[in-house]
Design a protein around this motif. Structure first.
Motif, PDB file in Angstrom:
ATOM      1  N   ASP A 118       0.819  -1.215   0.000  1.00 44.18           N
ATOM      2  CA  ASP A 118       0.000   0.000   0.000  1.00 44.18           C
ATOM      3  C   ASP A 118       0.855   1.268   0.000  1.00 44.18           C
ATOM      4  O   ASP A 118       0.531   2.242  -0.677  1.00 44.18           O
ATOM      5  CB  ASP A 118      -0.961   0.003   1.193  1.00 44.18           C
ATOM      6  N   GLU A 119       1.944   1.247   0.748  1.00 46.35           N
ATOM      7  CA  GLU A 119       2.850   2.404   0.744  1.00 46.35           C
ATOM      8  C   GLU A 119       3.521   2.560  -0.620  1.00 46.35           C
ATOM      9  O   GLU A 119       3.657   3.669  -1.121  1.00 46.35           O
ATOM     10  CB  GLU A 119       3.928   2.234   1.828  1.00 46.35           C
ATOM     11  N   TYR A 120       3.916   1.459  -1.197  1.00 43.93           N
ATOM     12  CA  TYR A 120       4.627   1.494  -2.481  1.00 43.93           C
ATOM     13  C   TYR A 120       3.735   2.011  -3.606  1.00 43.93           C
ATOM     14  O   TYR A 120       4.166   2.806  -4.421  1.00 43.93           O
ATOM     15  CB  TYR A 120       5.149   0.093  -2.808  1.00 43.93           C
ATOM     16  N   PHE A 121       2.491   1.533  -3.643  1.00 47.27           N
ATOM     17  CA  PHE A 121       1.577   1.881  -4.730  1.00 47.27           C
ATOM     18  C   PHE A 121       0.510   2.898  -4.336  1.00 47.27           C
ATOM     19  O   PHE A 121      -0.370   3.210  -5.126  1.00 47.27           O
ATOM     20  CB  PHE A 121       0.863   0.638  -5.266  1.00 47.27           C
ATOM     21  N   SER A 122       0.537   3.411  -3.107  1.00 42.70           N
ATOM     22  CA  SER A 122      -0.522   4.304  -2.601  1.00 42.70           C
ATOM     23  C   SER A 122      -1.889   3.665  -2.837  1.00 42.70           C
ATOM     24  O   SER A 122      -2.785   4.249  -3.441  1.00 42.70           O
ATOM     25  CB  SER A 122      -0.453   5.670  -3.285  1.00 42.70           C
ATOM     26  N   SER A 123      -2.042   2.451  -2.346  1.00 40.79           N
ATOM     27  CA  SER A 123      -3.282   1.694  -2.558  1.00 40.79           C
ATOM     28  C   SER A 123      -3.861   1.239  -1.220  1.00 40.79           C
ATOM     29  O   SER A 123      -3.345   1.600  -0.158  1.00 40.79           O
ATOM     30  CB  SER A 123      -2.996   0.476  -3.448  1.00 40.79           C
ATOM     31  N   ASN A 124      -4.928   0.478  -1.281  1.00 42.96           N
ATOM     32  CA  ASN A 124      -5.573  -0.089  -0.095  1.00 42.96           C
ATOM     33  C   ASN A 124      -5.826  -1.566  -0.344  1.00 42.96           C
ATOM     34  O   ASN A 124      -6.611  -1.923  -1.212  1.00 42.96           O
ATOM     35  CB  ASN A 124      -6.901   0.604   0.200  1.00 42.96           C
ATOM     36  N   THR A 125      -5.158  -2.421   0.430  1.00 47.46           N
ATOM     37  CA  THR A 125      -5.320  -3.861   0.296  1.00 47.46           C
ATOM     38  C   THR A 125      -6.338  -4.334   1.332  1.00 47.46           C
ATOM     39  O   THR A 125      -6.217  -4.013   2.508  1.00 47.46           O
ATOM     40  CB  THR A 125      -3.972  -4.583   0.493  1.00 47.46           C
ATOM     41  N   TYR A 126      -7.324  -5.098   0.864  1.00 52.72           N
ATOM     42  CA  TYR A 126      -8.376  -5.622   1.740  1.00 52.72           C
ATOM     43  C   TYR A 126      -8.420  -7.143   1.635  1.00 52.72           C
ATOM     44  O   TYR A 126      -7.929  -7.718   0.678  1.00 52.72           O
ATOM     45  CB  TYR A 126      -9.741  -5.063   1.322  1.00 52.72           C
ATOM     46  N   GLY A 127      -9.052  -7.785   2.617  1.00 51.89           N
ATOM     47  CA  GLY A 127      -9.243  -9.233   2.584  1.00 51.89           C
ATOM     48  C   GLY A 127      -7.981  -9.978   2.957  1.00 51.89           C
ATOM     49  O   GLY A 127      -7.503 -10.824   2.224  1.00 51.89           O
ATOM     50  N   ILE A 128      -7.436  -9.686   4.138  1.00 52.55           N
ATOM     51  CA  ILE A 128      -6.161 -10.266   4.561  1.00 52.55           C
ATOM     52  C   ILE A 128      -6.393 -11.307   5.645  1.00 52.55           C
ATOM     53  O   ILE A 128      -7.129 -11.082   6.600  1.00 52.55           O
ATOM     54  CB  ILE A 128      -5.235  -9.163   5.107  1.00 52.55           C
ATOM     55  N   LEU A 129      -5.738 -12.462   5.481  1.00 52.00           N
ATOM     56  CA  LEU A 129      -5.720 -13.499   6.512  1.00 52.00           C
ATOM     57  C   LEU A 129      -4.258 -13.683   6.901  1.00 52.00           C
ATOM     58  O   LEU A 129      -3.447 -14.100   6.080  1.00 52.00           O
ATOM     59  CB  LEU A 129      -6.292 -14.807   5.969  1.00 52.00           C
ATOM     60  N   ASP A 130      -3.925 -13.334   8.119  1.00 51.22           N
ATOM     61  CA  ASP A 130      -2.538 -13.380   8.576  1.00 51.22           C
ATOM     62  C   ASP A 130      -2.364 -14.477   9.616  1.00 51.22           C
ATOM     63  O   ASP A 130      -2.884 -14.394  10.720  1.00 51.22           O
ATOM     64  CB  ASP A 130      -2.141 -12.023   9.160  1.00 51.22           C
ATOM     65  N   GLY A 131      -1.631 -15.510   9.240  1.00 54.65           N
ATOM     66  CA  GLY A 131      -1.400 -16.648  10.125  1.00 54.65           C
ATOM     67  C   GLY A 131      -0.655 -16.296  11.393  1.00 54.65           C
ATOM     68  O   GLY A 131      -0.811 -16.961  12.414  1.00 54.65           O
TER      69      GLY A 131
END
Length: 173
Positions: free
Chosen positions: A84-97
């Motif tokens: 998100d910082e690199y592309f100025s975006s917003n990532t959604y739908g994350i599953l973090d083990g």
């Protein structure tokens, strides 16, 4: 090739799980090198060299922004922040083990340990990261692919560990 991710059938919850991982140079300001995406249905992994990209390609942007594509792995929250910082975006739908593992009494919720619960055991090898302007060698690319596959396997492990444990307390009327 990336468009094949959009043909991934949804599961019963309408989700499309994929493995995701990033590699970066651990400098003061982390420099993103690659984004690896594993497509479990076609058994394809795409490693994207992002060093010369100022914007995410539209297909990648859609995939990252869509909450129905579950981006799975360990440290995925940090990977998403870096992307998100690199592309100025917003990532959604994350599953973090690394967050969910301890809830299932897994004391060491790293990628290597969580993958040991699946049919794909990842034995982490030491890796010398390339300099920012160097070509990637086959060892580095193989490392990216293995991490992305293991990241998807985290989804399978979490589903197995939590599969029948969460049930609604009340039935909808």
């Amino acid at each position: 090739l990336l468009s094949s991710y959009f043909r991934l059938p949804a599961n019963e919850l309408g989700q499309r799980p994929i493995g995701i991982d990033t590699e970066f140079l651990p400098e003061k300001k982390k420099r993103l090198l690659t984004i690896s995406l594993y497509h479990p249905v076609s058994d394809v992994c795409v490693v994207i060299d992002v060093r010369n990209l100022s914007d995410a390609p539209s297909m990648l942007q859609y995939l990252l922004n869509s909450p129905s594509y579950i981006k799975c792995g360990v440290g995925t929250i940090n990977d998403a922040k870096l992307i998100d910082e690199y592309f100025s975006s917003n990532t959604y739908g994350i599953l973090d083990g690394s967050v969910l593992g301890p809830l299932a009494a897994i004391r060491t919720p790293n990628l290597e340990h969580l993958s040991s619960y699946s049919d794909f055991f990842l034995k982490k090898a030491s890796l010398n990261l390339p300099e920012y302007d160097e070509e990637f060698d086959i060892k580095f690319l193989r490392y990216n692919v293995q991490d992305a596959i293991a990241s998807y396997k985290v989804y399978e492990v979490i589903c197995t560990l939590f599969g029948n444990q969460v049930k609604p307390k009340h039935q909808a009327v």
